[in-house]
Scaffold this motif. Structure first.
Motif, PDB file in Angstrom:
ATOM      1  N   GLY A  35      15.119  -2.394 -51.908  1.00  0.00           N
ATOM      2  CA  GLY A  35      14.616  -2.929 -50.446  1.00  0.00           C
ATOM      3  C   GLY A  35      15.636  -2.479 -49.407  1.00  0.00           C
ATOM      4  N   SER A  36      17.151  -2.410 -49.879  1.00  0.00           N
ATOM      5  CA  SER A  36      17.899  -2.109 -48.826  1.00  0.00           C
ATOM      6  C   SER A  36      18.149  -0.932 -48.238  1.00  0.00           C
ATOM      7  CB  SER A  36      19.379  -2.652 -49.070  1.00  0.00           C
ATOM      8  OG  SER A  36      19.845  -2.091 -50.475  1.00  0.00           O
ATOM      9  N   LEU A  37      17.492   0.061 -49.344  1.00  0.00           N
ATOM     10  CA  LEU A  37      17.407   1.478 -48.900  1.00  0.00           C
ATOM     11  C   LEU A  37      16.258   1.408 -48.276  1.00  0.00           C
ATOM     12  CD1 LEU A  37      17.896   4.360 -51.395  1.00  0.00           C
ATOM     13  CD2 LEU A  37      15.707   4.239 -50.259  1.00  0.00           C
ATOM     14  N   VAL A  38      15.342   0.983 -48.186  1.00  0.00           N
ATOM     15  CA  VAL A  38      13.975   1.138 -47.339  1.00  0.00           C
ATOM     16  C   VAL A  38      14.417   0.548 -46.051  1.00  0.00           C
ATOM     17  CG1 VAL A  38      11.705   0.495 -47.062  1.00  0.00           C
ATOM     18  CG2 VAL A  38      12.276   1.297 -49.163  1.00  0.00           C
ATOM     19  N   LEU A  39      15.089  -0.451 -46.021  1.00  0.00           N
ATOM     20  CA  LEU A  39      15.489  -1.359 -44.692  1.00  0.00           C
ATOM     21  C   LEU A  39      16.406  -0.319 -43.981  1.00  0.00           C
ATOM     22  CD1 LEU A  39      16.175  -4.882 -44.236  1.00  0.00           C
ATOM     23  CD2 LEU A  39      17.970  -3.360 -43.485  1.00  0.00           C
ATOM     24  N   PHE A  40      17.272   0.303 -44.694  1.00  0.00           N
ATOM     25  CA  PHE A  40      18.391   1.177 -43.896  1.00  0.00           C
ATOM     26  C   PHE A  40      17.791   2.446 -43.690  1.00  0.00           C
ATOM     27  CE2 PHE A  40      21.779  -1.048 -46.513  1.00  0.00           C
ATOM     28  CZ  PHE A  40      22.134  -1.983 -45.463  1.00  0.00           C
ATOM     29  N   TYR A  41      16.885   3.016 -44.415  1.00  0.00           N
ATOM     30  CA  TYR A  41      16.133   4.011 -43.990  1.00  0.00           C
ATOM     31  C   TYR A  41      15.212   3.803 -42.808  1.00  0.00           C
ATOM     32  CZ  TYR A  41      13.183   8.186 -43.983  1.00  0.00           C
ATOM     33  OH  TYR A  41      12.719   9.545 -43.678  1.00  0.00           O
ATOM     34  N   GLY A  42      14.502   2.765 -42.725  1.00  0.00           N
ATOM     35  CA  GLY A  42      13.783   2.591 -41.380  1.00  0.00           C
ATOM     36  C   GLY A  42      14.523   2.127 -40.129  1.00  0.00           C
TER      37      GLY A  42
END
Length: 100
Positions: free
Chosen positions: A43-50
């Motif tokens: 979730g943090s990976l997707v959040l930071f990518y966005g």
């Protein structure tokens, strides 16, 4: 943003680490805890990518898709956190009972 790239890489490493640890684990509660932690990392990976995409590119489409990634990543991280809070006390009781 170099900081976001570092956080994306760190989140990816934590995701792989907890996925492998969960697969190799024998106890079911430990598998659930590792699954919750890997969900938070993904979730943090997707959040930071966005967030990174929203900062780097300024088109309307990128802002919309980046916003969707942030919402999905935050939801996944929150669900993983809730699962971790649910399973950790059960795992602590089981570990205490096994060592006693």
């Amino acid at each position: 943003m170099l900081v976001l790239v570092f956080l994306i890489g760190l989140s990816a490493c934590f995701y792989v680490f907890y996925k492998v640890k969960g697969v190799r684990s024998k106890q079911s509660l430990e598998k659930e805890i590792c699954s919750a932690k890997s969900s938070m990392a993904l979730g943090s990976l997707v959040l930071f990518y966005g967030l990174n995409q929203m900062i780097l590119f300024h088109s309307v489409l990128t802002l919309v898709i980046g916003g969707i990634f942030i919402v999905i990543g935050a939801g996944s991280a929150w669900a993983g956190y809730k699962a971790y809070r649910h399973y950790y006390p059960l795992h602590a009781k089981e570990a205490e009972r096994d060592h006693a």
